[in-house]
Scaffold this active site. Structure first.
Site, short mmCIF file in Angstrom:
data_model
loop_
_atom_site.label_atom_id
_atom_site.label_comp_id
_atom_site.label_asym_id
_atom_site.label_seq_id
_atom_site.Cartn_x
_atom_site.Cartn_y
_atom_site.Cartn_z
N ASP A 1 -4.94 -0.57 -5.07
CA ASP A 1 -4.06 0.43 -4.82
C ASP A 1 -5.98 1.63 -4.29
O ASP A 1 -5.33 2.44 -4.85
CB ASP A 1 -3.00 1.42 -5.25
CG ASP A 1 -2.30 2.28 -4.53
OD1 ASP A 1 -2.82 2.66 -3.80
OD2 ASP A 1 -0.81 2.03 -4.94
N HIS B 1 -27.55 3.12 11.70
CA HIS B 1 -26.49 2.95 12.55
C HIS B 1 -26.65 2.56 14.21
O HIS B 1 -26.16 1.94 14.22
CB HIS B 1 -26.04 4.17 12.49
CG HIS B 1 -25.13 4.93 11.43
ND1 HIS B 1 -23.74 5.62 11.64
CD2 HIS B 1 -25.91 4.42 10.06
CE1 HIS B 1 -23.14 6.01 10.24
NE2 HIS B 1 -23.98 5.08 9.47
P1 NDP Z 1 3.01 -4.75 -12.12
O1 NDP Z 1 4.12 -3.84 -11.68
O2 NDP Z 1 1.86 -5.74 -10.70
O3 NDP Z 1 2.44 -4.62 -13.39
C1 NDP Z 1 1.49 -5.30 -14.41
C2 NDP Z 1 1.78 -6.85 -14.65
O4 NDP Z 1 0.40 -6.93 -15.50
C3 NDP Z 1 2.76 -6.74 -15.45
O5 NDP Z 1 3.80 -7.66 -14.60
C4 NDP Z 1 2.35 -7.00 -16.49
O6 NDP Z 1 3.47 -7.86 -17.38
C5 NDP Z 1 0.83 -7.94 -16.48
N1 NDP Z 1 0.40 -8.16 -16.83
C6 NDP Z 1 -0.90 -8.83 -17.75
N2 NDP Z 1 -1.53 -9.44 -17.87
C7 NDP Z 1 -2.11 -7.75 -18.36
C8 NDP Z 1 -2.76 -7.03 -19.29
N3 NDP Z 1 -3.52 -7.16 -20.10
N4 NDP Z 1 -2.31 -5.72 -19.40
C9 NDP Z 1 -1.72 -5.18 -18.36
N5 NDP Z 1 -0.43 -5.92 -18.02
C10 NDP Z 1 -0.81 -7.16 -17.95
O7 NDP Z 1 2.28 -3.45 -11.61
P2 NDP Z 1 1.75 -1.81 -12.81
O8 NDP Z 1 2.93 -1.99 -13.20
O9 NDP Z 1 0.25 -1.67 -13.01
O10 NDP Z 1 1.71 -0.59 -10.75
C11 NDP Z 1 1.25 -1.53 -9.82
C12 NDP Z 1 1.04 -1.27 -8.60
O11 NDP Z 1 2.63 -0.30 -8.23
C13 NDP Z 1 0.33 -1.51 -7.09
O12 NDP Z 1 1.01 -1.70 -6.65
C14 NDP Z 1 0.62 -0.24 -6.42
O13 NDP Z 1 0.37 0.27 -5.42
C15 NDP Z 1 2.21 0.38 -7.21
N6 NDP Z 1 2.73 1.61 -7.28
C16 NDP Z 1 2.10 2.90 -7.10
C17 NDP Z 1 2.40 4.44 -6.65
C18 NDP Z 1 1.48 5.65 -7.18
O14 NDP Z 1 0.45 5.17 -6.81
N7 NDP Z 1 2.23 6.64 -7.06
C19 NDP Z 1 3.33 4.12 -7.19
C20 NDP Z 1 5.01 3.27 -7.47
C21 NDP Z 1 3.85 1.93 -7.44
P3 NDP Z 1 4.40 -7.60 -18.08
O15 NDP Z 1 5.27 -7.18 -17.35
O16 NDP Z 1 4.69 -8.78 -19.13
O17 NDP Z 1 4.16 -6.48 -19.14
#
Ligand code: NDP
Length: 425
Positions: free
Chosen positions: A280, A378
């Site tokens: 992101d 450039h």
């Molecule tokens: P996700 O919702 O995709 O959560 C991360 C996923 O990775 C979970 O399903 C987790 O599994 C899995 N996972 C697998 N291996 C690992 C590991 N080693 N460590 C951590 N997680 C693991 O994404 P995020 O919560 O990271 O959120 C990022 C997204 O949110 C981006 O696309 C962003 O654009 C967006 N976003 C950004 C905002 C902002 O910047 N203000 C606001 C809202 C959204 P498990 O569920 O089993 O834990």
């Protein structure tokens, strides 16, 4: 001999063959690269709303990056000419000087809960502090898998802020170790779950419950040390170039108009890598700009100085909320491919690499700006862009660009006229 030597002189097919060998790409991965829409329409349709197609960008490889004694080929996705070339030449200069040193902090994202209409702020702060353990437990129950991975909600901080109407807001920060994920969704789930308990404890109203993008508990720091000799040009001594680079930094430190452009150049590199890795980039942009404005005045992201031996020292620290998993990383085939090409193995390593690219990009830009200026380098790429804008077909671009450069008529009209002439022959 390095297989990537003179990579820029190779054809697209030759470059892909070299990469396939280097990164041991599967046939499927090679097919992604050979097609313009590596992302399938089916996937795209599930990623955002009202999908109608796919917007594609060039993916290039920058060379010569050396960070913490490891060599990297760095994928960059972007539309602007010169950035990849500048990256490769800046990285070469730094690598000749021993490369970049990088460190990264443990990665704690911040979730904010804003409490309004709290009747007694002091009492509320006391209650939150006394119930910290229970509050962390509630947050962790909202996303238990994170704790199983060794992360989870680890700390609470209470802050206040005064509004222009002289109302005091109570703000609770939940610090979450999101491991390999960026964690925005995870943190948002946690703060939404935690809010009712905070309302109960404080007798206030939880208004905003969302991640803060100013992730100053997840920073990466990089630095380089360059000998003056290696900065010398045909016309200028290395000491002269070094001092002008430091003067250019001093200008950015003193003047916000220059600081904005100084930092834009850094983000040219940073965004391109963040995009290639399926991360992101708006989050990284927001974090970076807020971080360098945190004292109340907007500052350059890098600092350039000289040490007691006369070496040029470059430093950069930025919050770097990048992820190795989650978000669109598992969905976009180029994101996982980039991890494989760069041989990056964790979010922390990626955070350092992204910052290293930012520092390198800045050195390349400042060196060019204080010496020959950036327009000379450039020119040829600009000529190609103009040729394409004027409607040149793939096989005509080179000829039109050469004409534009030789005739020094860098405009679309001249390009169009030349294309017409070419087609009449
Ligand atoms: P996700 O919702 O995709 O959560 C991360 C996923 O990775 C979970 O399903 C987790 O599994 C899995 N996972 C697998 N291996 C690992 C590991 N080693 N460590 C951590 N997680 C693991 O994404 P995020 O919560 O990271 O959120 C990022 C997204 O949110 C981006 O696309 C962003 O654009 C967006 N976003 C950004 C905002 C902002 O910047 N203000 C606001 C809202 C959204 P498990 O569920 O089993 O834990």
């Amino acid at each position: 001999m390095n297989a990537f030597d003179k990579f820029y002189k190779k054809t697209l097919e030759e470059r892909r063959a070299i990469l396939a060998e280097y990164a041991d790409l599967t046939e499927e991965e090679q097919a992604f690269l050979a097609s313009t829409g590596a992302l399938s329409l089916e996937k795209a349709n599930h990623m955002i709303e009202n999908t109608i197609g796919i917007y594609s960008l060039p993916l290039g490889l920058s060379m010569n990056m050396r960070l913490n004694d490891k060599n990297y080929i760095v994928p960059m996705a972007m539309e602007e000419p010169s950035v990849v070339a500048a990256q490769s030449s800046g990285a070469k200069l730094i690598a000749q000087n021993g490369g970049i040193k990088g460190t990264a902090t443990d990665r704690q994202m911040i979730g904010q809960i804003e409490l309004i209409a709290v009747p007694d702020i002091q009492l509320a702060i006391e209650k939150i502090t006394n119930n910290q353990e229970k509050l962390l437990l509630i947050a962790n129950e909202a996303h238990p898998s994170l704790k199983r991975r060794g992360g989870g909600a680890v700390n609470l901080r209470v802050r206040t802020a005064n509004t222009t109407q002289e109302e005091t807001l109570l703000i609770v920060h939940l610090l979450v170790d999101t491991r390999e994920a960026m964690g925005a969704n995870m943190v948002n789930t946690m703060v939404e779950t935690l809010a009712p308990e905070l309302e109960r404890l404080t007798d206030g109203i939880a208004n905003m419950r969302i991640l803060s993008n100013l992730v100053d508990d997840a920073t990466a720091t990089v630095s380089c040390r360059i000998s003056p000799e290696s900065l010398a040009t045909k016309e200028q001594t290395g000491e002269w170039v070094r001092d002008r680079i430091i003067a250019a930094y001093t200008f950015a430190d003193a003047d916000i108009y220059r600081a904005a452009t100084h930092n834009k150049g850094i983000m040219n590199g940073i965004d391109a890598v963040v995009m290639a890795f399926g991360n992101d980039w708006r989050a990284v942009e927001a974090a970076s700009h807020a971080y360098v404005a945190r004292t109340g005045s907007y500052k350059p992201m890098t600092k350039w100085s000289k040490d007691e031996n006369g070496f040029l020292i470059g430093e950069l620290t930025l919050p770097m909320p990048v992820a190795f998993v989650g978000g669109s990383i598992g969905v976009h085939p180029i994101a996982t491919l980039s991890q494989k090409i760069a041989r990056v193995e964790s979010a922390k390593e990626l955070a350092m690499l992204v910052c290293a690219v930012g520092l390198t990009q800045n050195l390349a830009a400042l060196k060019a700006l204080v010496t020959e200026g950036i327009q000379r380098g450039h020119m040829s790429l600009q000529a190609k862009s103009l040729a394409m804008t004027a409607g040149a077909e793939a096989e005509e671009i080179e000829a039109v660009a050469t004409f534009l450069q030789e005739s020094k008529q860098m405009n679309v009209l001249a390009a169009k006229a030349y294309i017409e002439k070419l087609r009449q022959n």
